[in-house]
Design a protein around this motif. Structure first.
Motif, PDB file in Angstrom:
ATOM      1  N   CYS A 145       9.660  20.446  -0.348  1.00 15.94           N
ATOM      2  CA  CYS A 145       8.924  19.511   0.503  1.00 15.94           C
ATOM      3  C   CYS A 145       9.249  19.833   1.952  1.00 15.94           C
ATOM      4  O   CYS A 145      10.397  19.716   2.391  1.00 15.94           O
ATOM      5  CB  CYS A 145       9.300  18.069   0.179  1.00 15.94           C
ATOM      6  N   VAL A 146       8.229  20.239   2.716  1.00 22.74           N
ATOM      7  CA  VAL A 146       8.458  20.659   4.094  1.00 22.74           C
ATOM      8  C   VAL A 146       8.036  19.602   5.116  1.00 22.74           C
ATOM      9  O   VAL A 146       8.400  19.700   6.286  1.00 22.74           O
ATOM     10  CB  VAL A 146       7.733  21.984   4.394  1.00 22.74           C
ATOM     11  N   ARG A 147       7.269  18.599   4.695  1.00 26.24           N
ATOM     12  CA  ARG A 147       6.846  17.572   5.622  1.00 26.24           C
ATOM     13  C   ARG A 147       6.460  16.301   4.864  1.00 26.24           C
ATOM     14  O   ARG A 147       5.981  16.356   3.733  1.00 26.24           O
ATOM     15  CB  ARG A 147       5.642  18.036   6.448  1.00 26.24           C
ATOM     16  N   ARG A 148       6.702  15.170   5.502  1.00 26.64           N
ATOM     17  CA  ARG A 148       6.285  13.886   4.945  1.00 26.64           C
ATOM     18  C   ARG A 148       5.490  13.141   6.015  1.00 26.64           C
ATOM     19  O   ARG A 148       5.870  13.134   7.185  1.00 26.64           O
ATOM     20  CB  ARG A 148       7.496  13.060   4.511  1.00 26.64           C
ATOM     21  N   TYR A 149       4.385  12.518   5.608  1.00 25.71           N
ATOM     22  CA  TYR A 149       3.508  11.815   6.539  1.00 25.71           C
ATOM     23  C   TYR A 149       3.447  10.340   6.151  1.00 25.71           C
ATOM     24  O   TYR A 149       3.187  10.011   4.992  1.00 25.71           O
ATOM     25  CB  TYR A 149       2.096  12.423   6.505  1.00 25.71           C
ATOM     26  N   THR A 150       3.689   9.481   7.126  1.00 23.93           N
ATOM     27  CA  THR A 150       3.705   8.038   6.855  1.00 23.93           C
ATOM     28  C   THR A 150       2.816   7.302   7.843  1.00 23.93           C
ATOM     29  O   THR A 150       2.472   7.818   8.914  1.00 23.93           O
ATOM     30  CB  THR A 150       5.137   7.481   6.948  1.00 23.93           C
ATOM     31  N   GLY A 151       2.463   6.085   7.493  1.00 26.46           N
ATOM     32  CA  GLY A 151       1.625   5.244   8.338  1.00 26.46           C
ATOM     33  C   GLY A 151       0.471   4.626   7.581  1.00 26.46           C
ATOM     34  O   GLY A 151       0.127   3.458   7.789  1.00 26.46           O
ATOM     35  N   SER A 152      -0.129   5.409   6.687  1.00 28.60           N
ATOM     36  CA  SER A 152      -1.222   4.889   5.867  1.00 28.60           C
ATOM     37  C   SER A 152      -0.647   4.013   4.748  1.00 28.60           C
ATOM     38  O   SER A 152       0.543   4.088   4.424  1.00 28.60           O
ATOM     39  CB  SER A 152      -2.041   6.031   5.270  1.00 28.60           C
ATOM     40  N   GLN A 153      -1.507   3.196   4.171  1.00 30.69           N
ATOM     41  CA  GLN A 153      -1.079   2.279   3.110  1.00 30.69           C
ATOM     42  C   GLN A 153      -1.609   2.754   1.765  1.00 30.69           C
ATOM     43  O   GLN A 153      -2.817   2.909   1.586  1.00 30.69           O
ATOM     44  CB  GLN A 153      -1.567   0.860   3.403  1.00 30.69           C
ATOM     45  N   ASN A 154      -0.702   2.971   0.820  1.00 24.50           N
ATOM     46  CA  ASN A 154      -1.055   3.428  -0.529  1.00 24.50           C
ATOM     47  C   ASN A 154      -0.016   2.858  -1.481  1.00 24.50           C
ATOM     48  O   ASN A 154       1.059   3.416  -1.652  1.00 24.50           O
ATOM     49  CB  ASN A 154      -1.068   4.958  -0.589  1.00 24.50           C
ATOM     50  N   THR A 155      -0.338   1.708  -2.082  1.00 24.56           N
ATOM     51  CA  THR A 155       0.601   1.027  -2.960  1.00 24.56           C
ATOM     52  C   THR A 155       0.159   1.174  -4.406  1.00 24.56           C
ATOM     53  O   THR A 155      -0.785   1.898  -4.721  1.00 24.56           O
ATOM     54  CB  THR A 155       0.707  -0.457  -2.595  1.00 24.56           C
ATOM     55  N   TRP A 156       0.828   0.475  -5.291  1.00 27.54           N
ATOM     56  CA  TRP A 156       0.550   0.590  -6.725  1.00 27.54           C
ATOM     57  C   TRP A 156      -0.841   0.096  -7.109  1.00 27.54           C
ATOM     58  O   TRP A 156      -1.346   0.409  -8.185  1.00 27.54           O
ATOM     59  CB  TRP A 156       1.594  -0.192  -7.515  1.00 27.54           C
ATOM     60  N   LYS A 157      -1.503  -0.649  -6.238  1.00 30.83           N
ATOM     61  CA  LYS A 157      -2.762  -1.281  -6.608  1.00 30.83           C
ATOM     62  C   LYS A 157      -3.940  -0.304  -6.645  1.00 30.83           C
ATOM     63  O   LYS A 157      -4.902  -0.518  -7.376  1.00 30.83           O
ATOM     64  CB  LYS A 157      -3.104  -2.400  -5.617  1.00 30.83           C
ATOM     65  N   ASN A 158      -3.901   0.765  -5.845  1.00 34.78           N
ATOM     66  CA  ASN A 158      -5.085   1.594  -5.644  1.00 34.78           C
ATOM     67  C   ASN A 158      -4.759   3.085  -5.730  1.00 34.78           C
ATOM     68  O   ASN A 158      -3.598   3.475  -5.712  1.00 34.78           O
ATOM     69  CB  ASN A 158      -5.689   1.295  -4.263  1.00 34.78           C
ATOM     70  N   PHE A 159      -5.819   3.882  -5.818  1.00 36.88           N
ATOM     71  CA  PHE A 159      -5.687   5.335  -5.802  1.00 36.88           C
ATOM     72  C   PHE A 159      -6.248   5.855  -4.484  1.00 36.88           C
ATOM     73  O   PHE A 159      -7.434   6.127  -4.364  1.00 36.88           O
ATOM     74  CB  PHE A 159      -6.426   5.961  -6.990  1.00 36.88           C
ATOM     75  N   ILE A 160      -5.378   5.973  -3.490  1.00 32.56           N
ATOM     76  CA  ILE A 160      -5.777   6.461  -2.175  1.00 32.56           C
ATOM     77  C   ILE A 160      -5.594   7.976  -2.137  1.00 32.56           C
ATOM     78  O   ILE A 160      -4.552   8.496  -2.522  1.00 32.56           O
ATOM     79  CB  ILE A 160      -4.933   5.811  -1.060  1.00 32.56           C
ATOM     80  N   LYS A 161      -6.595   8.685  -1.626  1.00 30.70           N
ATOM     81  CA  LYS A 161      -6.577  10.143  -1.649  1.00 30.70           C
ATOM     82  C   LYS A 161      -6.519  10.725  -0.241  1.00 30.70           C
ATOM     83  O   LYS A 161      -6.850  10.058   0.735  1.00 30.70           O
ATOM     84  CB  LYS A 161      -7.784  10.672  -2.418  1.00 30.70           C
ATOM     85  N   SER A 162      -6.099  11.986  -0.192  1.00 31.16           N
ATOM     86  CA  SER A 162      -5.951  12.682   1.085  1.00 31.16           C
ATOM     87  C   SER A 162      -6.507  14.093   0.957  1.00 31.16           C
ATOM     88  O   SER A 162      -6.852  14.542  -0.144  1.00 31.16           O
ATOM     89  CB  SER A 162      -4.481  12.728   1.502  1.00 31.16           C
ATOM     90  N   VAL A 216      -4.655  20.033   9.924  1.00 29.86           N
ATOM     91  CA  VAL A 216      -4.653  18.573  10.022  1.00 29.86           C
ATOM     92  C   VAL A 216      -4.620  17.988   8.613  1.00 29.86           C
ATOM     93  O   VAL A 216      -5.249  18.524   7.692  1.00 29.86           O
ATOM     94  CB  VAL A 216      -5.903  18.065  10.782  1.00 29.86           C
ATOM     95  N   ILE A 217      -3.881  16.906   8.456  1.00 24.15           N
ATOM     96  CA  ILE A 217      -3.824  16.164   7.205  1.00 24.15           C
ATOM     97  C   ILE A 217      -4.582  14.863   7.395  1.00 24.15           C
ATOM     98  O   ILE A 217      -4.362  14.146   8.385  1.00 24.15           O
ATOM     99  CB  ILE A 217      -2.362  15.871   6.799  1.00 24.15           C
ATOM    100  N   VAL A 218      -5.474  14.535   6.465  1.00 27.12           N
ATOM    101  CA  VAL A 218      -6.310  13.346   6.578  1.00 27.12           C
ATOM    102  C   VAL A 218      -6.129  12.482   5.332  1.00 27.12           C
ATOM    103  O   VAL A 218      -6.047  13.000   4.220  1.00 27.12           O
ATOM    104  CB  VAL A 218      -7.802  13.713   6.727  1.00 27.12           C
ATOM    105  N   SER A 219      -6.064  11.165   5.535  1.00 24.40           N
ATOM    106  CA  SER A 219      -5.891  10.264   4.393  1.00 24.40           C
ATOM    107  C   SER A 219      -6.669   8.972   4.579  1.00 24.40           C
ATOM    108  O   SER A 219      -6.833   8.483   5.706  1.00 24.40           O
ATOM    109  CB  SER A 219      -4.406   9.927   4.204  1.00 24.40           C
ATOM    110  N   GLY A 220      -7.116   8.410   3.465  1.00 24.80           N
ATOM    111  CA  GLY A 220      -7.641   7.062   3.462  1.00 24.80           C
ATOM    112  C   GLY A 220      -6.485   6.078   3.467  1.00 24.80           C
ATOM    113  O   GLY A 220      -5.316   6.463   3.470  1.00 24.80           O
TER     114      GLY A 220
END
Length: 204
Positions: free
Chosen positions: A113-130, A138-142
Motif C-alpha cells: 500500500c503506497v497511498r491512502r486517501y481519506t475524506g469521502s464517506q463510505n460506510t457499511w451501508k452502501n457500495f461507494i466506488k472510485s 488523479v483519484i476520483v470517488s463518490g
C-alpha cells in the motif's frame, strides 16, 4: 492473452466465485474460487492477463486469467471492499473500502500500500466506488454525502471536491479518457457528466 480479454467477461457474485464467461456462447470457461465473502467488484487489466477482485471478506485478490490461479492476496486492515480498479499502465490497483478510505497498491512491490486517501464517506451501508481520473494521476470517488472527491495520486492531497453535485449518495464515478469526461450516478436517480477544464472538473 489479449484474445481472452476480447472474447470473455468476468463476473463475481454472492456465491464467492469469479467466473470467466465466453461472450458469444455465454458458457462458463472457468470458475475461480478463493474469496470467503461475496465479490463486490472485479476487473481485467489492460492486457487481459490479470484479474483483480474485491470482496466482502475485506481482501483484494490478483488472479492469473489464463491459469485461474490466485497470485496474490491483499488483506491488511481493510474494511469490506466496495470497488477495485487498475491503472492504465497496470502498475497500481485502487481499492475502496467501507472504512471511509481508498488505498493505492503497487502490484510490483508484493501488493504494497503506497497511498491512502481519506475524506469521502463510505460506510457499511452502501457500495461507494472510485476510479482513476485524468492520466491516472488523479483519484476520483463518490461519497455518501452527495459530493465527488478528487485527490492527487502521488501526494494523496485532496485537490477538488464537487459539492452537492447530487441530492443523495453518489454511488459510482467513471472517467472517460477519450472524451475528457467524468460521469457520476446517484441514489437520486440521475447521471451527471463533468468535463476537465485545465485540471478541474466543471459540470456540463
Amino acid at each position: 492473452h489479449a484474445d481472452l480479454f476480447i472474447r470473455c467477461y468476468v463476473s463475481g457474485g454472492y456465491d464467492k466465485y469469479l467466473r470467466l464467461v465466453d461472450v458469444r456462447s455465454s458458457k462458463v470457461i472457468s470458475s475461480l474460487k478463493g474469496h470467503k465473502g461475496l465479490i463486490s467488484s472485479v476487473t481485467f487489466d489492460q492486457t487481459g492477463n490479470l484479474i483483480v477482485s474485491g470482496s466482502a471478506d475485506c481482501s483484494v485478490r490478483l488472479w492469473d486469467a489464463l491459469s485461474g490461479t490466485c497470485t496474490r492476496t491483499i488483506g491488511s486492515n481493510l474494511g469490506e471492499i466496495s470497488s477495485v480498479s487498475i491503472s492504465g499502465n497496470n502498475v497500481y490497483v485502487l481499492s475502496s473500502s467501507k472504512d471511509n478510505s481508498l488505498r493505492l497498491w503497487d502490484v510490483r512491490r508484493t501488493g504494497c500500500c503506497v497511498r491512502r486517501y481519506t475524506g469521502s464517506q463510505n460506510t457499511w451501508k452502501n457500495f461507494i466506488k472510485s476510479c482513476f481520473g485524468p492520466g491516472d494521476d488523479v483519484i476520483v470517488s463518490g461519497s455518501e454525502d452527495g459530493c465527488v472527491y478528487m485527490w492527487d495520486r502521488e501526494s494523496g492531497q485532496l485537490i477538488q471536491r464537487l459539492n452537492a453535485v447530487h441530492d443523495d449518495i453518489v454511488y459510482d464515478v467513471k472517467w472517460n479518457n477519450a472524451a475528457g469526461l467524468l460521469a457520476t450516478c446517484s441514489h437520486d436517480g440521475t447521471v451527471r457528466t463533468f468535463e476537465d477544464d485545465d485540471g478541474s472538473l466543471t459540470q456540463q
